[in-house]
Design an enzyme around this catalytic site. Sequence first.
Site, PDB file in Angstrom:
ATOM      1  N   THR A 202       1.086  -1.251  -0.145  1.00 58.63           N
ATOM      2  CA  THR A 202       0.025  -0.112   0.054  1.00 58.63           C
ATOM      3  C   THR A 202       0.908   1.248  -0.021  1.00 58.63           C
ATOM      4  OG1 THR A 202      -1.467  -1.238   1.275  1.00 58.63           O
ATOM      5  CG2 THR A 202      -1.759   1.283   1.325  1.00 58.63           C
ATOM      6  N   ARG A 230     -13.825  -7.610  -0.419  1.00 57.07           N
ATOM      7  CA  ARG A 230     -13.180  -7.250   0.828  1.00 57.07           C
ATOM      8  C   ARG A 230     -12.533  -5.962   0.792  1.00 57.07           C
ATOM      9  NH1 ARG A 230      -7.737  -5.742   2.095  1.00 57.07           N
ATOM     10  NH2 ARG A 230      -7.176  -6.535   4.047  1.00 57.07           N
ATOM     11  N   VAL A 231     -12.786  -5.161   1.944  1.00 57.26           N
ATOM     12  CA  VAL A 231     -12.273  -3.793   2.131  1.00 57.26           C
ATOM     13  C   VAL A 231     -11.234  -4.081   3.135  1.00 57.26           C
ATOM     14  CG1 VAL A 231     -12.545  -1.500   2.439  1.00 57.26           C
ATOM     15  CG2 VAL A 231     -14.170  -2.796   1.071  1.00 57.26           C
ATOM     16  N   GLY A 232     -10.095  -3.535   3.056  1.00 54.85           N
ATOM     17  CA  GLY A 232      -9.049  -3.320   4.115  1.00 54.85           C
ATOM     18  C   GLY A 232      -9.184  -2.188   4.928  1.00 54.85           C
ATOM     19  N   ASP A 233      -8.178  -1.763   5.649  1.00 57.56           N
ATOM     20  CA  ASP A 233      -8.106  -0.527   6.457  1.00 57.56           C
ATOM     21  C   ASP A 233      -7.967   0.787   5.628  1.00 57.56           C
ATOM     22  OD1 ASP A 233      -5.463  -1.554   5.877  1.00 57.56           O
ATOM     23  OD2 ASP A 233      -4.542  -0.379   7.197  1.00 57.56           O
ATOM     24  N   THR A 253       0.418   0.596   6.812  1.00 55.32           N
ATOM     25  CA  THR A 253       0.273  -0.466   5.844  1.00 55.32           C
ATOM     26  C   THR A 253       0.631  -1.796   6.486  1.00 55.32           C
ATOM     27  OG1 THR A 253       2.819  -0.324   5.494  1.00 55.32           O
ATOM     28  CG2 THR A 253       1.322   1.104   3.940  1.00 55.32           C
ATOM     29  N   GLY A 254       0.061  -2.579   5.762  1.00 61.98           N
ATOM     30  CA  GLY A 254       0.267  -4.143   6.494  1.00 61.98           C
ATOM     31  C   GLY A 254      -1.188  -4.813   6.489  1.00 61.98           C
ATOM     32  N   GLY A 256      -4.479  -5.053   7.161  1.00 61.63           N
ATOM     33  CA  GLY A 256      -5.604  -4.278   7.437  1.00 61.63           C
ATOM     34  C   GLY A 256      -6.605  -4.624   8.461  1.00 61.63           C
TER      35      GLY A 256
HETATM   36  N1  ASP Z   1      -3.424  -2.477   4.488  1.00 61.74           N
HETATM   37  C1  ASP Z   1      -3.580  -2.960   3.163  1.00 61.74           C
HETATM   38  C2  ASP Z   1      -4.917  -3.688   3.324  1.00 61.74           C
HETATM   39  O1  ASP Z   1      -5.252  -4.479   4.058  1.00 61.74           O
HETATM   40  C3  ASP Z   1      -2.626  -3.971   2.688  1.00 61.74           C
HETATM   41  C4  ASP Z   1      -1.194  -3.427   3.001  1.00 61.74           C
HETATM   42  O2  ASP Z   1      -0.854  -2.480   3.459  1.00 61.74           O
HETATM   43  O3  ASP Z   1      -0.214  -4.448   2.800  1.00 61.74           O
HETATM   44  O4  ASP Z   1      -5.834  -3.746   2.306  1.00 61.74           O
END
Ligand code: ASP
Length: 350
Positions: A202, A230-233, A253-254, A256
């Site tokens: 991200t 699917r929706v992340g953060d 990032t990471g 979510g």
């Molecule tokens: N945070 C993002 C999500 O969960 C993915 C990411 O940052 O790696 O969609």
Amino acid sequence: MHSRREFLKRASAAGVGALTVSAITPSLSPLAAGESRSVVIGSGNGLAAVAKAMEMIRDGADALDAVVAGVNIVEDDPNDMTVGYGGFPNEDGVVELDAAVMHGPTHRAGAVASLRNIKNPSKVAKVVMERSDHVLLVGEGALRFARVHGFKEEDLLTDKARAEWLKWKENLSTHDDWLPAHTPETKDIGSVYEAYVRSTGTIHCSARDLKGNISCVTTTSGLAYKIPGRVGDSPIIGAGLYCDNEVGSAGSTGRGEANLVNCSSVMIVEFMRQGKTPEQACLDACKRIVDHNVMRRLKKDDGRPDFNVSFYAMNKRGELGSAALYSGAMFTFHDGATAQRKECAYLFKR
Ligand code: ASP
């Protein structure tokens, strides 16, 4: 400057106990009382973005225009397979993008989720903020909104991303009908991806402009091969990003899902409101995630999370900090002199 030893002492006094805790003070020296500066901070893949944002800020741009222009570079880049054009698709092979923006001086936000066919979801998010009475539009509605505002539709799936997705699909199971390339002698076709870690990635970017205003953006193609919808953060205000013009800005990032159940970005801004440095605020959000991570399937054998999350924060005066659960994560920043990439502080050494 707090020494690393002092930090370790404070951390173990706070009950972190046997966990390894480390902190790396970014090269940016803390500001003297009353001092402030224009700065940009971004995720590890944000070197070009922070450089572009700072260039615009120097020319007098609003922080939000600057960070959106910065992340557009990464959204347009097919080689970054975690954002925009060329991003990893969902499990059906369709690219679905999430993005959000937050504007400090007017405390407004805009976001889109599960947006297909538009390569700059951050721009659409900004239009949602500016030209609608809403904060978040999703799926078909977000696409229709983008269309009427003149955004062009295009196929976002590059051959490289399609090939990666096919490889994932064909190797998921030896018991389904999707076969990877094989020879007449191959027996078990489609070896299960044992320790297969799906890519995440991200871009987040926060900035403080010449007027002292703060804004931020987060944009992503989300978790590779996610369930459609699917929706992340990233497009969720308070989870994947948040700013308060009087306090500071934060983004992530990471994994979510970890930020969605912890409202991590607003937590970091609130920690800074209490007087914590940006780095300390990020580390404390990491600790909160660890404390709340009770599901066995999300823990490694040593009890630590089996995922990573990284945070990027800046306060009102332009001091920066970044931290991740695990060592090795990177962040980028521009302090007015140069664009740089550094390792984030972390809780656990890998
Ligand atoms: N945070 C993002 C999500 O969960 C993915 C990411 O940052 O790696 O969609």
